[in-house]
Design a protein around this motif. Structure first.
Motif, PDB file in Angstrom:
ATOM      1  N   LYS A 214       0.940  -1.336  -0.156  1.00 18.39           N
ATOM      2  CA  LYS A 214      -0.153  -0.064  -0.093  1.00 18.39           C
ATOM      3  C   LYS A 214       0.809   1.178   0.115  1.00 18.39           C
ATOM      4  O   LYS A 214       0.735   2.428  -0.564  1.00 18.39           O
ATOM      5  CB  LYS A 214      -0.981   0.097   1.287  1.00 18.39           C
ATOM      6  N   ILE A 284      -0.087   7.014   7.823  1.00 18.41           N
ATOM      7  CA  ILE A 284      -1.530   6.997   7.446  1.00 18.41           C
ATOM      8  C   ILE A 284      -2.251   5.852   6.919  1.00 18.41           C
ATOM      9  O   ILE A 284      -3.394   5.699   7.774  1.00 18.41           O
ATOM     10  CB  ILE A 284      -2.004   8.159   6.163  1.00 18.41           C
ATOM     11  N   LEU A 285      -1.410   5.163   6.188  1.00 19.57           N
ATOM     12  CA  LEU A 285      -2.022   3.810   5.633  1.00 19.57           C
ATOM     13  C   LEU A 285      -2.389   2.700   6.745  1.00 19.57           C
ATOM     14  O   LEU A 285      -3.209   1.815   6.862  1.00 19.57           O
ATOM     15  CB  LEU A 285      -1.326   3.286   4.626  1.00 19.57           C
ATOM     16  N   ASN A 287      -2.816   3.350   9.789  1.00 20.29           N
ATOM     17  CA  ASN A 287      -3.793   4.000  11.089  1.00 20.29           C
ATOM     18  C   ASN A 287      -5.177   4.380  10.301  1.00 20.29           C
ATOM     19  O   ASN A 287      -5.845   4.973  10.908  1.00 20.29           O
ATOM     20  CB  ASN A 287      -3.017   4.711  11.860  1.00 20.29           C
ATOM     21  N   TYR A 288      -5.275   4.046   8.918  1.00 22.40           N
ATOM     22  CA  TYR A 288      -6.429   4.641   8.329  1.00 22.40           C
ATOM     23  C   TYR A 288      -7.952   4.544   8.917  1.00 22.40           C
ATOM     24  O   TYR A 288      -8.572   5.446   8.750  1.00 22.40           O
ATOM     25  CB  TYR A 288      -6.382   4.624   6.690  1.00 22.40           C
ATOM     26  N   HIS A 289      -7.979   3.607   9.532  1.00 22.57           N
ATOM     27  CA  HIS A 289      -9.222   2.952   9.899  1.00 22.57           C
ATOM     28  C   HIS A 289      -9.330   3.145  11.601  1.00 22.57           C
ATOM     29  O   HIS A 289     -10.282   2.574  12.284  1.00 22.57           O
ATOM     30  CB  HIS A 289      -9.886   1.745   9.574  1.00 22.57           C
ATOM     31  N   ILE A 314      -6.515  14.245   2.409  1.00 21.87           N
ATOM     32  CA  ILE A 314      -6.579  13.032   3.241  1.00 21.87           C
ATOM     33  C   ILE A 314      -7.044  13.497   4.379  1.00 21.87           C
ATOM     34  O   ILE A 314      -7.809  12.630   5.153  1.00 21.87           O
ATOM     35  CB  ILE A 314      -5.156  12.583   3.237  1.00 21.87           C
ATOM     36  N   TRP A 318     -11.209  13.738   2.793  1.00 22.24           N
ATOM     37  CA  TRP A 318     -11.351  12.325   2.650  1.00 22.24           C
ATOM     38  C   TRP A 318     -11.400  11.534   3.926  1.00 22.24           C
ATOM     39  O   TRP A 318     -11.585  10.301   3.981  1.00 22.24           O
ATOM     40  CB  TRP A 318     -10.038  12.004   1.797  1.00 22.24           C
ATOM     41  N   ASN A 319     -11.409  12.230   5.063  1.00 20.24           N
ATOM     42  CA  ASN A 319     -11.324  11.714   6.286  1.00 20.24           C
ATOM     43  C   ASN A 319     -12.647  11.543   6.954  1.00 20.24           C
ATOM     44  O   ASN A 319     -13.220  12.422   7.402  1.00 20.24           O
ATOM     45  CB  ASN A 319     -10.487  12.632   7.106  1.00 20.24           C
ATOM     46  N   THR A 321     -12.934   8.979   9.520  1.00 15.34           N
ATOM     47  CA  THR A 321     -12.639   8.062  10.682  1.00 15.34           C
ATOM     48  C   THR A 321     -12.581   8.830  11.977  1.00 15.34           C
ATOM     49  O   THR A 321     -12.244   8.151  12.893  1.00 15.34           O
ATOM     50  CB  THR A 321     -11.269   7.262  10.538  1.00 15.34           C
ATOM     51  N   MET A 323      -9.772  10.677  12.402  1.00  9.08           N
ATOM     52  CA  MET A 323      -8.394  10.842  12.613  1.00  9.08           C
ATOM     53  C   MET A 323      -7.982  12.484  12.759  1.00  9.08           C
ATOM     54  O   MET A 323      -8.872  13.227  11.860  1.00  9.08           O
ATOM     55  CB  MET A 323      -7.656  10.414  11.524  1.00  9.08           C
TER      56      MET A 323
END
Length: 402
Positions: A214, A284-285, A287-289, A314, A318-319, A321, A323
């Protein structure tokens, strides 16, 4: 409830480096702002916060010290002290005397946590943890209210030890959740921790092949032209003639040649921008969820404006979650992005070396364009003021001779 279930609400601190006086950094939304509600804010119950904040200020104004304050509090809680002989970590104004003070509020697992700490080199003078208005523990120099499950261990608590650290190590459930927020949910990125010597940071790339793929895809999408990320693990003795071995990772980036071949460059030999963006992509990837809090010092200094813009998307639009992202910056072009005035902070330093922290929303400007112009005109301070005449004087430049 929308978004994630873990967010920072606000953070108050005093006597940290250039911040001599008490200041509060808040992620709560400003009343009356209707811009970018869906894209840039998240609501948890009755609390609504912004997803990202940007701290502006001139060089040496103290904006990095806001990030330092977060790090210092986290270190006290996560690492504790090993004995009565170990001093608590302090970083006071002008290395002077006086207590350091913290108060932080956050939501985790749907519960509101409030943690307060006042300490000096050798003693915790005040400490309190409140969850949903219920006092879990409260401590002063003269008295301690302990959680019931460890009330009998009161005598084992050292004067230089955080009760939050002590309680979670003795399995007090409410304190374990708070401790986990500091230990796992706060992620700090700066130039000092992108080096490969930070093995823990890079270990997920080695242990999680899916994450590596990823990250590689993310880097290619950002036009870094990397064909592959090669990771090797080796083991070295911790001490000479010692059979205990320590793991060491070796990272290389593989690039493709025109003739179909390839070549590799060691991670340490790569540009700072490549290393920063790779670490950002990985964090980021990975912990993205999850609802993490990212703290990034000078995040845009070595990144192309288009990379900065994609990161803003991001962490905002696009966030979904919960975060959150807090960054220090010099880049006023960020003020042209779709952000709100309550996402903008200014740090200024007085003639006496004392930093102040102000939110753009407090200047009663609802337009981010007005904020940018006023900031560039120096109306809020927090900007580099250059004295051309003094510089010309030291260089012995005379305009009249031209």
């Amino acid at each position: 409830m929308q978004g994630g279930d873990t967010v920072l609400i606000d953070f108050t601190f005093k006597n940290i480096r250039s911040f001599k006086d008490e200041v509060t950094f808040s992620m709560e939304v400003g009343e009356g702002i209707t811009e970018y509600i869906e894209a840039n804010t998240v609501r948890l119950g009755d609390i609504e916060v912004v997803k990202s904040s940007f701290i502006f200020g001139g060089s040496a104004s103290g904006k990095s010290n806001v990030i330092r304050a977060f790090q210092l509090l986290r270190d006290i809680i996560v690492y504790g002290t090993s004995s009565d002989l170990e001093s608590l970590p302090v970083d006071t104004f002008a290395n002077g005397a006086g207590n350091t003070y913290f108060k932080i509020r956050f939501i985790k697992n749907g519960n509101l946590y409030s943690y307060e700490l006042n300490y000096d080199d050798n003693n915790i003078n005040k400490e309190c943890l409140v969850v949903n208005d219920n006092i879990i523990f409260k401590r002063t120099i003269d008295d301690i209210i302990m959680p019931l499950s460890i009330k009998g261990l009161k005598g084992a608590l050292r004067a230089n030890q955080s009760l939050l650290y002590f309680a979670q190590s003795n399995n007090v459930s409410e304190t374990k959740v708070a401790y986990e927020w500091f230990a796992q949910d706060i992620l700090v990125l700066s130039l000092s921790n992108i080096d490969l010597c930070n093995q823990e940071l890079f270990k997920p790339l080695y242990t999680n092949p899916n994450l590596k793929e990823k990250v590689l895809y993310f880097m290619k999408a950002a036009d870094f032209h990397i064909k592959d990320i090669k990771i090797q693990e080796s083991f070295i003795p911790i001490q000479e003639n010692n059979q205990n071995l320590e793991s060491r990772l070796h990272l290389q980036f593989e690039y493709e040649c025109k003739n179909g071949g390839s070549f590799t460059i060691d991670y340490e030999a790569e540009s700072i921008s490549t290393r920063i963006f790779m670490v950002l992509a990985m964090m980021i990837l990975n912990n993205y969820h999850n609802s993490k809090l990212f703290l990034i010092d000078d995040f845009d200094c070595f990144l192309h404006p288009k990379l900065v813009n994609i990161l803003l998307r991001i962490f905002n639009g696009w966030n979904d979650t919960g975060m959150q992202f807090i960054a220090t910056t010099h880049n006023t072009d960020i003020l042209d992005a779709p952000i709100r005035t309550d996402q903008v902070w200014f740090v200024d330093k007085s003639y006496y070396g004392i930093s102040t922290l102000d939110n753009a929303f407090d200047y009663n400007e609802l337009s981010i364009k007005d904020i940018k112009k006023s900031y560039q005109d120096g109306l809020y301070g927090a900007i580099q003021i250059i004295n051309d005449s003094m510089i010309k004087d030291i260089l012995k430049k005379d305009d009249s001779k031209r």
